[in-house]
Design a protein around this motif. Structure first.
Motif, PDB file in Angstrom:
ATOM      1  N   TYR A  69     -12.063  22.829   9.106  1.00 43.46           N
ATOM      2  CA  TYR A  69     -11.178  22.568   7.972  1.00 43.46           C
ATOM      3  C   TYR A  69     -11.452  23.526   6.815  1.00 43.46           C
ATOM      4  N   GLN A  70     -12.725  23.861   6.582  1.00 40.79           N
ATOM      5  CA  GLN A  70     -13.051  24.791   5.512  1.00 40.79           C
ATOM      6  C   GLN A  70     -12.503  26.184   5.801  1.00 40.79           C
ATOM      7  N   ASN A  71     -12.521  26.603   7.056  1.00 41.88           N
ATOM      8  CA  ASN A  71     -11.959  27.904   7.420  1.00 41.88           C
ATOM      9  C   ASN A  71     -10.450  27.946   7.220  1.00 41.88           C
ATOM     10  N   LEU A  72      -9.819  26.798   7.276  1.00 42.43           N
ATOM     11  CA  LEU A  72      -8.366  26.735   7.062  1.00 42.43           C
ATOM     12  C   LEU A  72      -8.016  26.446   5.605  1.00 42.43           C
ATOM     13  N   GLY A  73      -8.994  26.349   4.742  1.00 38.17           N
ATOM     14  CA  GLY A  73      -8.752  26.207   3.312  1.00 38.17           C
ATOM     15  C   GLY A  73      -8.710  24.792   2.779  1.00 38.17           C
ATOM     16  N   VAL A  74      -9.234  23.837   3.542  1.00 39.94           N
ATOM     17  CA  VAL A  74      -9.257  22.446   3.089  1.00 39.94           C
ATOM     18  C   VAL A  74     -10.719  22.043   2.906  1.00 39.94           C
ATOM     19  N   SER A  75     -11.059  21.651   1.708  1.00 43.23           N
ATOM     20  CA  SER A  75     -12.454  21.312   1.420  1.00 43.23           C
ATOM     21  C   SER A  75     -12.807  19.918   1.945  1.00 43.23           C
ATOM     22  N   LYS A  76     -14.106  19.719   2.068  1.00 39.82           N
ATOM     23  CA  LYS A  76     -14.630  18.420   2.501  1.00 39.82           C
ATOM     24  C   LYS A  76     -14.260  17.337   1.496  1.00 39.82           C
ATOM     25  N   THR A  77     -14.311  17.675   0.223  1.00 34.62           N
ATOM     26  CA  THR A  77     -13.969  16.714  -0.829  1.00 34.62           C
ATOM     27  C   THR A  77     -12.512  16.292  -0.732  1.00 34.62           C
ATOM     28  N   LEU A  78     -11.632  17.247  -0.509  1.00 29.91           N
ATOM     29  CA  LEU A  78     -10.207  16.925  -0.377  1.00 29.91           C
ATOM     30  C   LEU A  78      -9.959  16.050   0.843  1.00 29.91           C
ATOM     31  N   LEU A  79     -10.596  16.384   1.954  1.00 28.91           N
ATOM     32  CA  LEU A  79     -10.432  15.573   3.173  1.00 28.91           C
ATOM     33  C   LEU A  79     -10.811  14.121   2.931  1.00 28.91           C
ATOM     34  N   TRP A  80     -11.986  13.925   2.356  1.00 32.20           N
ATOM     35  CA  TRP A  80     -12.465  12.565   2.153  1.00 32.20           C
ATOM     36  C   TRP A  80     -11.697  11.832   1.072  1.00 32.20           C
ATOM     37  N   SER A  81     -11.408  12.497  -0.020  1.00 34.98           N
ATOM     38  CA  SER A  81     -10.736  11.785  -1.111  1.00 34.98           C
ATOM     39  C   SER A  81      -9.347  11.325  -0.696  1.00 34.98           C
ATOM     40  N   VAL A  82      -8.582  12.183  -0.060  1.00 32.70           N
ATOM     41  CA  VAL A  82      -7.238  11.784   0.365  1.00 32.70           C
ATOM     42  C   VAL A  82      -7.314  10.719   1.449  1.00 32.70           C
ATOM     43  N   SER A  83      -8.204  10.881   2.404  1.00 30.91           N
ATOM     44  CA  SER A  83      -8.317   9.911   3.501  1.00 30.91           C
ATOM     45  C   SER A  83      -8.733   8.537   3.001  1.00 30.91           C
ATOM     46  N   LEU A  84      -9.736   8.493   2.137  1.00 30.44           N
ATOM     47  CA  LEU A  84     -10.224   7.201   1.654  1.00 30.44           C
ATOM     48  C   LEU A  84      -9.226   6.533   0.706  1.00 30.44           C
ATOM     49  N   ILE A  85      -8.593   7.318  -0.142  1.00 34.12           N
ATOM     50  CA  ILE A  85      -7.585   6.748  -1.044  1.00 34.12           C
ATOM     51  C   ILE A  85      -6.400   6.215  -0.249  1.00 34.12           C
ATOM     52  N   PHE A  86      -5.950   6.963   0.744  1.00 31.59           N
ATOM     53  CA  PHE A  86      -4.838   6.493   1.571  1.00 31.59           C
ATOM     54  C   PHE A  86      -5.213   5.212   2.309  1.00 31.59           C
ATOM     55  N   ASP A  87      -6.390   5.193   2.915  1.00 31.18           N
ATOM     56  CA  ASP A  87      -6.813   4.031   3.681  1.00 31.18           C
ATOM     57  C   ASP A  87      -6.954   2.801   2.796  1.00 31.18           C
ATOM     58  N   PHE A  88      -7.552   2.957   1.642  1.00 34.75           N
ATOM     59  CA  PHE A  88      -7.718   1.822   0.740  1.00 34.75           C
ATOM     60  C   PHE A  88      -6.369   1.377   0.167  1.00 34.75           C
ATOM     61  N   SER A  89      -5.461   2.310  -0.039  1.00 34.46           N
ATOM     62  CA  SER A  89      -4.119   1.952  -0.518  1.00 34.46           C
ATOM     63  C   SER A  89      -3.356   1.134   0.513  1.00 34.46           C
ATOM     64  N   VAL A  90      -3.508   1.495   1.777  1.00 33.62           N
ATOM     65  CA  VAL A  90      -2.879   0.704   2.844  1.00 33.62           C
ATOM     66  C   VAL A  90      -3.455  -0.710   2.848  1.00 33.62           C
ATOM     67  N   PHE A  91      -4.751  -0.825   2.680  1.00 32.28           N
ATOM     68  CA  PHE A  91      -5.397  -2.132   2.622  1.00 32.28           C
ATOM     69  C   PHE A  91      -4.836  -2.974   1.471  1.00 32.28           C
ATOM     70  N   ILE A  92      -4.785  -2.416   0.281  1.00 33.97           N
ATOM     71  CA  ILE A  92      -4.285  -3.142  -0.894  1.00 33.97           C
ATOM     72  C   ILE A  92      -2.808  -3.497  -0.718  1.00 33.97           C
ATOM     73  N   LEU A  93      -2.023  -2.572  -0.182  1.00 33.06           N
ATOM     74  CA  LEU A  93      -0.593  -2.834   0.039  1.00 33.06           C
ATOM     75  C   LEU A  93      -0.397  -3.991   1.013  1.00 33.06           C
ATOM     76  N   LEU A  94      -1.146  -4.010   2.102  1.00 29.03           N
ATOM     77  CA  LEU A  94      -1.006  -5.098   3.077  1.00 29.03           C
ATOM     78  C   LEU A  94      -1.488  -6.431   2.509  1.00 29.03           C
ATOM     79  N   ILE A  95      -2.526  -6.404   1.708  1.00 31.13           N
ATOM     80  CA  ILE A  95      -2.977  -7.637   1.050  1.00 31.13           C
ATOM     81  C   ILE A  95      -1.895  -8.146   0.085  1.00 31.13           C
ATOM     82  N   PHE A  96      -1.310  -7.232  -0.649  1.00 34.96           N
ATOM     83  CA  PHE A  96      -0.244  -7.599  -1.599  1.00 34.96           C
ATOM     84  C   PHE A  96       0.966  -8.190  -0.865  1.00 34.96           C
TER      85      PHE A  96
END
Length: 101
Positions: A69-96
């Motif tokens: 991913y780093q060779n393709l221009g995507v940082s580790k921080t970006l990977l984790w932040s987007v993945s975790l925010i998306f996953d937690f948002s799905v959780f909150i949306l389904l709870i709501f």
């Protein structure tokens, strides 16, 4: 690199643990439906803990994949932040949604 390309790379990273994450989310939603807001605090921390365990597992056992991913221009921080925010948002949306029905 376009936003669409980055989104595709983030999805290829996220799909490595999406099954585990969805199982935890579905279990939390089922428990929330049964016990309502009495159990929300426990489910919230369960979800946070499962995301933490996923983060530790991927960082310890899949560290070489970050080079791809780093060779393709995507940082580790970006990977984790987007993945975790998306996953937690799905959780909150389904709870709501569950709380409304």
């Amino acid at each position: 690199m376009t936003v669409l390309n980055k989104a595709g790379l983030i999805w290829s990273f996220y799909k490595r643990f999406v099954f585990f994450s969805l199982i935890i989310t579905v279990c939390c939603v089922v428990l929330f439906r049964e016990y309502q807001f009495d159990i929300f605090q426990i489910l919230f921390w369960l979800k946070i803990a499962s995301l933490g365990i996923t983060f530790i597992y991927i960082n310890n056992y899949k560290t070489n994949e970050y080079y791809y991913y780093q060779n393709l221009g995507v940082s580790k921080t970006l990977l984790w932040s987007v993945s975790l925010i998306f996953d937690f948002s799905v959780f909150i949306l389904l709870i709501f949604i569950t709380s409304r029905f």
